[in-house]
Design a protein around this motif. Structure first.
Motif, mmCIF file in Angstrom:
data_model
loop_
_atom_site.group_PDB
_atom_site.id
_atom_site.type_symbol
_atom_site.label_atom_id
_atom_site.label_comp_id
_atom_site.label_asym_id
_atom_site.label_seq_id
_atom_site.Cartn_x
_atom_site.Cartn_y
_atom_site.Cartn_z
ATOM 1 N N THR A 108 0.845 -1.187 0.000
ATOM 2 C CA THR A 108 0.000 0.000 0.000
ATOM 3 C C THR A 108 0.883 1.240 0.000
ATOM 4 N N TYR A 109 0.267 2.403 -0.105
ATOM 5 C CA TYR A 109 1.006 3.654 -0.165
ATOM 6 C C TYR A 109 0.861 4.419 1.151
ATOM 7 N N GLY A 110 1.725 5.405 1.337
ATOM 8 C CA GLY A 110 1.847 6.106 2.604
ATOM 9 C C GLY A 110 0.559 6.686 3.157
ATOM 10 N N TYR A 111 -0.210 7.377 2.327
ATOM 11 C CA TYR A 111 -1.454 7.982 2.804
ATOM 12 C C TYR A 111 -2.402 6.915 3.332
ATOM 13 N N GLU A 112 -2.496 5.807 2.636
ATOM 14 C CA GLU A 112 -3.379 4.722 3.058
ATOM 15 C C GLU A 112 -2.904 4.113 4.384
ATOM 16 N N ILE A 113 -1.601 4.002 4.566
ATOM 17 C CA ILE A 113 -1.059 3.499 5.832
ATOM 18 C C ILE A 113 -1.456 4.433 6.972
ATOM 19 N N THR A 114 -1.325 5.752 6.725
ATOM 20 C CA THR A 114 -1.708 6.740 7.725
ATOM 21 C C THR A 114 -3.183 6.609 8.085
ATOM 22 N N GLN A 115 -4.037 6.485 7.075
ATOM 23 C CA GLN A 115 -5.476 6.374 7.308
ATOM 24 C C GLN A 115 -5.810 5.106 8.098
ATOM 25 N N GLU A 116 -5.132 4.029 7.794
ATOM 26 C CA GLU A 116 -5.358 2.770 8.512
ATOM 27 C C GLU A 116 -4.933 2.913 9.979
ATOM 28 N N MET A 117 -3.795 3.551 10.210
ATOM 29 C CA MET A 117 -3.331 3.749 11.585
ATOM 30 C C MET A 117 -4.272 4.662 12.358
ATOM 31 N N LYS A 118 -4.787 5.689 11.696
ATOM 32 C CA LYS A 118 -5.669 6.647 12.359
ATOM 33 C C LYS A 118 -6.954 6.008 12.871
ATOM 34 N N LYS A 119 -7.295 4.843 12.376
ATOM 35 C CA LYS A 119 -8.471 4.140 12.878
ATOM 36 C C LYS A 119 -8.274 3.697 14.326
ATOM 37 N N SER A 120 -7.016 3.549 14.739
ATOM 38 C CA SER A 120 -6.725 3.044 16.079
ATOM 39 C C SER A 120 -5.915 3.996 16.948
#
Length: 146
Positions: free
Chosen positions: A23-35
């Motif tokens: 995946t790409y950086g923005y998507e990683i950030t969004q996934e982390m922001k869920k938790s």
């Protein structure tokens, strides 16, 4: 979350996301922001460090007329993630023992009962030194035996 997130925990979280797929950086950030609370400005240095340590690699792929940088976990990254998961389990059990005051296995049992109580919309499940019997009895809607 009100607790400070250390760099090794951010590394573990990023590797766990990459373990699920490239995946790409923005998507990683969004996934982390869920938790957890994390910004892109915090995440990109983490990804660079993981790349320097050969725990992940990057490749570019065209997307809507520009290149998007994707991150992929390496075999070394998979091994490091396994190490982090073991360390996390040990750390979590130690902290639960301190906070709840019980053995980790008992905490897991109480969590199962609490989750069941939530699913049945039962209110007021006791926390702390409540016995499993009291928690279970309360979750079933009855009063605990004294």
């Amino acid at each position: 979350m009100g607790f400070k997130i250390e760099s090794s925990l951010l590394d573990a979280c990023a590797l766990a996301i990459l373990h699920r797929g490239d995946t790409y950086g923005y998507e990683i950030t969004q996934e982390m922001k869920k938790s957890i609370t994390v910004s892109e400005s915090t995440l990109y240095p983490v990804l660079r460090r993981l790349q320097q340590e050969e725990l992940c690699r990057t490749y570019d792929q065209p997307y809507q007329g520009r290149n998007r940088r994707y991150y992929s976990i390496t075999y070394k990254g998979e091994a490091k993630l396994a190490e982090y998961l073991k360390q996390w389990a040990d750390y979590r059990n130690a902290v639960e023992t301190l906070l709840v005051g019980s053995e980790p296995a008992k905490v897991a049992d109480e969590e199962t009962v609490r989750e069941k109580a939530k699913q049945t919309k039962t209110a007021k499940v006791k926390v702390g030194k409540t016995t499993k019997k009291e928690v279970k009895k309360e979750a079933e809607g009855g009063a605990a035996d004294e």
